[in-house]
Design a protein around this motif. Sequence first.
Motif, PDB file in Angstrom:
ATOM      1  N   TYR A 146       2.681  60.420 111.219  1.00  9.17           N
ATOM      2  CA  TYR A 146       3.607  60.476 112.056  1.00  9.17           C
ATOM      3  C   TYR A 146       4.962  59.796 111.642  1.00  9.17           C
ATOM      4  CZ  TYR A 146       6.118  60.119 116.519  1.00  9.17           C
ATOM      5  OH  TYR A 146       8.129  60.032 117.193  1.00  9.17           O
ATOM      6  N   LYS A 147       4.225  58.829 111.186  1.00  3.15           N
ATOM      7  CA  LYS A 147       5.588  57.961 110.297  1.00  3.15           C
ATOM      8  C   LYS A 147       5.871  58.511 109.457  1.00  3.15           C
ATOM      9  CE  LYS A 147       4.736  53.351 111.293  1.00  3.15           C
ATOM     10  NZ  LYS A 147       5.441  52.388 112.628  1.00  3.15           N
ATOM     11  N   GLU A 148       5.275  59.229 108.626  1.00  5.39           N
ATOM     12  CA  GLU A 148       6.041  60.105 107.845  1.00  5.39           C
ATOM     13  C   GLU A 148       7.229  60.817 108.205  1.00  5.39           C
ATOM     14  OE1 GLU A 148       5.907  59.173 104.426  1.00  5.39           O
ATOM     15  OE2 GLU A 148       6.726  60.510 103.634  1.00  5.39           O
ATOM     16  N   GLU A 149       7.009  61.507 109.530  1.00  3.53           N
ATOM     17  CA  GLU A 149       7.609  62.740 109.644  1.00  3.53           C
ATOM     18  C   GLU A 149       8.985  62.032 109.833  1.00  3.53           C
ATOM     19  OE1 GLU A 149       6.647  64.499 113.201  1.00  3.53           O
ATOM     20  OE2 GLU A 149       3.644  64.521 112.415  1.00  3.53           O
ATOM     21  N   LEU A 150       8.977  60.927 110.910  1.00  6.28           N
ATOM     22  CA  LEU A 150      10.236  60.513 111.305  1.00  6.28           C
ATOM     23  C   LEU A 150      10.532  59.593 109.915  1.00  6.28           C
ATOM     24  CD1 LEU A 150       8.968  57.498 113.610  1.00  6.28           C
ATOM     25  CD2 LEU A 150       9.614  59.893 114.156  1.00  6.28           C
TER      26      LEU A 150
END
Lengths: 159, 159, 159, 159, 159, 159, 159, 159
Positions: C143-147
């Motif tokens: 999820y942090k990579e998506e952001l």
Amino acid sequence: MKVGIIMGSTSDLPVMQKAIDILEHLDITTEVDIVSAHRTPEKLFDYGQHAHTRGINVIIAGAGGAAHLPGMVASLSPLPVIGVPVKSRNSIDGWDSILSILQMPGGVPVATVALDGAQNAGILAAQILGATNTDIRDRIIAYKEELKQKVIQGAKSLQ
Amino acid sequence: MKVGIIMGSTSDLPVMQKAIDILEHLDITTEVDIVSAHRTPEKLFDYGQHAHTRGINVIIAGAGGAAHLPGMVASLSPLPVIGVPVKSRNSIDGWDSILSILQMPGGVPVATVALDGAQNAGILAAQILGATNTDIRDRIIAYKEELKQKVIQGAKSLQ
Amino acid sequence: MKVGIIMGSTSDLPVMQKAIDILEHLDITTEVDIVSAHRTPEKLFDYGQHAHTRGINVIIAGAGGAAHLPGMVASLSPLPVIGVPVKSRNSIDGWDSILSILQMPGGVPVATVALDGAQNAGILAAQILGATNTDIRDRIIAYKEELKQKVIQGAKSLQ
Amino acid sequence: MKVGIIMGSTSDLPVMQKAIDILEHLDITTEVDIVSAHRTPEKLFDYGQHAHTRGINVIIAGAGGAAHLPGMVASLSPLPVIGVPVKSRNSIDGWDSILSILQMPGGVPVATVALDGAQNAGILAAQILGATNTDIRDRIIAYKEELKQKVIQGAKSLQ
Amino acid sequence: MKVGIIMGSTSDLPVMQKAIDILEHLDITTEVDIVSAHRTPEKLFDYGQHAHTRGINVIIAGAGGAAHLPGMVASLSPLPVIGVPVKSRNSIDGWDSILSILQMPGGVPVATVALDGAQNAGILAAQILGATNTDIRDRIIAYKEELKQKVIQGAKSLQ
Amino acid sequence: MKVGIIMGSTSDLPVMQKAIDILEHLDITTEVDIVSAHRTPEKLFDYGQHAHTRGINVIIAGAGGAAHLPGMVASLSPLPVIGVPVKSRNSIDGWDSILSILQMPGGVPVATVALDGAQNAGILAAQILGATNTDIRDRIIAYKEELKQKVIQGAKSLQ
Amino acid sequence: MKVGIIMGSTSDLPVMQKAIDILEHLDITTEVDIVSAHRTPEKLFDYGQHAHTRGINVIIAGAGGAAHLPGMVASLSPLPVIGVPVKSRNSIDGWDSILSILQMPGGVPVATVALDGAQNAGILAAQILGATNTDIRDRIIAYKEELKQKVIQGAKSLQ
Amino acid sequence: MKVGIIMGSTSDLPVMQKAIDILEHLDITTEVDIVSAHRTPEKLFDYGQHAHTRGINVIIAGAGGAAHLPGMVASLSPLPVIGVPVKSRNSIDGWDSILSILQMPGGVPVATVALDGAQNAGILAAQILGATNTDIRDRIIAYKEELKQKVIQGAKSLQ
């Protein structure tokens, strides 16, 4: 007639003592207890649900920080609840205590007094009993006269 | 028994109407008037000094900005005074109204409710009358039950 | 594993929905309910005392104004409680909600997130489950990579 | 010409003395009294209604907390009223005193000075008298020159 | 006798117009100008140093944000200066305007009125002129009577 | 290259000394003076208009309360002006100093540092000179390395 | 010479555009990028560590809420960093943005400008370059003259 | 399982020690370090990126003023991060610390506790580990019972 006085911790007693003192001065019976919303929630529930069946007519609740005691007792009891925001050790200048007591949602009022205003909480409790009782109301009238005389003496000392 | 409701200006009426409505819902008599601390000080004096001799038992006073009406009536009357901080047009987010009602000096309490919290002022007035009157207290108990049922219905609508 | 999400009123749902959505996005089970500290105190008690015995691992509680729901649930439950200060209609710019959730006394923490920060409450709940579960932690990392990618796309759009 | 100086309590005198001192320094007559809006409302009324008929030209009123004295005197008197917010013992960092003096409604101004700014209240009273009186205005000009010389001396001491 | 009214920008005119209007209503001469402390410092200096030699008796200065105009004029002029904190577009709820006008250091007062309180600034200017002039004072008395009658009419409309 | 350091009063020197010290540490010439916006406005004008013609490259101005010195110098000078909000004796927790320095209108910036942050004002002045001067920039880089080593030593002391 | 302008999100662009525009008006080269302290920490690191080696002389960083971008870049770079507190959607009236940019610890200054004050950030960046460059300083002097003329025109329009 | 405790400076240790103590009391392993976001950004990066690969499950980060440590670690790590706002020496009553930790943007939560609330940070860390571990949860239940008994003893001492 009796006023129930509760506070979240014995560390609140120096502030809350002024409520006890003024009610004694006005010759009104009090019952004092420690009830912590966050550490003794069961006692809080029991207190709120049964205060009016035990003969208490008005509740004064003092607490500091995220002060939930007055509002939670007001949620549980049909009695008028007076909240005293206490400026506790870690309070942010008292703002947290004031706002978490004052800003109750529609349906569940807490009669909030000034920061550390336990003396006024005691007087307000007496006024509430005096709303329908002329004997107690007369004591309020006499007390207000005492206050006036003190100011007049103070003014004289200036000259 | 009667609750006196006063406000500084007709512009406060939309907020203060909620106090009138809930007291009507609880079947308690009200008397409504406009009394401005700053524009009609003589009327303020007359109101504060004689409300209790005219059969009023509790006073609700709403005002905004540098809100002096609740505190000045509390200074003049032995009755319990409930203050409603009104977020008036030029108020600084309501802070001025709140602080000038809440932070009363020792000796003269005002039972302060939330910003624009006139409904709670009405309920508190009823609780004050119910402090020593079980008939009115029963209406409070019934009202609290109404609130509870609404939340329970809301929870059901979620599923 | 399950995250319990409660709020004081259906009017808090538009804010709290973001917690539900992000947890669904992270493939974590939620259970949503309305629990009002001030209008349904018995339900609050029951919820707080039994959430952990019913299989809930983390609680997210959102409330506005004098927001007592997160702190009272934290008082009753041994589970980690995440508090979402909701900027409700009569809130004073959110300060009341924040302070009455954040400033809990020693012994009873509430993990407070930003004003109306329900999305972050959901992510924090997932991180709590991921503290000891590498599968869920990997979803957080993804999820942090998506952001990050969204920001990098935004930066490209500038040129 | 005479400046009336009033305050809510003798405990305000240490702050308010600076107004008396600077007016004496500027050779302007003062009359000092204790008038409590909340404890001696009748005296407040009498003061406000008759100050101008007794030969007072400007009023300085100091008070702390929910400070109603300056605004109520301004309500009752046609004279210019200067308000001094006093940071009293239970004041919330002075915000309550400031807002309940400053935020007067349309029609009833109070000339507010800085927190505990009694010295400036005295100077402002002199400036008000000097608005139409060149003798007093010349004293103000001389006083401002004194201030300037002190700063210039301070600057020299640095080298 | 004449009241000088200045403001930092033409964008302050909608607020400051109320000072002009009420002074016209009270039949007092005004002189209006734009003087920016930060953009036209030389004009500020000239204005502050010569207003009293040009026949101005009282100065009203309105400004927003880091509002330096009232204080700088007060630094330069021996006249009484009334400061109007304007809630300008980028102001932080008016706090910046209020504090940078109100909190003047010892020696240089600014008579501060409520946020956007230009009407009260006008009335205060008239009261200042009326401090030593009974004709103008009588207009103030008449104006206060007008205000009272409006409230009494409002109260009647309620019944 | 030279940094001009001014402050409103010698009472600000204990705070402002840290700017002098760090600039000395970074081997940058300073010139220190007392300039009061409110008590010596002519000196303020002269300072602001001529600092850049006298060989000063950056100005640091410290002041408390309604702090007009930094903004007024910025109005008069084309040089970058660094403002230090000083928490003076009568300041309201520093809010007045901060807001009256920070909230400058469009066109006239003041580079504001933290409350009582004179040390950072000094470092910022050096960074400004270092913006186009690699010798001074290298001293900044070395200074940052000193700070890092102190933290690393502190961390070691923990073990 | 070049000014680097960064912001946490494309949603900050409408505010930050004013910095770009005024620097273009002053004929100073800019380089604009999106760098999120919280979503692209590696890019933040790279930016902070290499901006000065890439020929950037001053950095302007804008961010809202818990705004860490300006301070973190200041931690990593020896260049002067100007911070613009952006009043983002969920900001608490801008206080969070201001305090998390302004209140930097000793050793790591951020030159903070007013809330949403990107135009002033641009002017300050030019003044920093002009601290040691008379050509750029002359453009500042000309710009200040433009501002003055606009106010003078505004004053004329009043008459 | 292990809780990482970091703080910006050794001066934060007196506050942060309470987190260490309560975790020791609950028999949970801790690892303590000094990591300054502003003075040792490389160490911050290394800590945030590798804490979870080194066997840490929860991070507690304490910092004061413009407190960027908790948010930056949360940006770099997939672990739950608990932020302790420390009321440092130059903090503005703690507001800066609170807002710069609490008001994180969407996507990167910090579990914020009360001002100086390190004890609660420790308890929350234990609750997080106990979210999926009944042994640790039982210690929390036992600890809450201890708190309750202390209040009950306090209540007895009153009689």
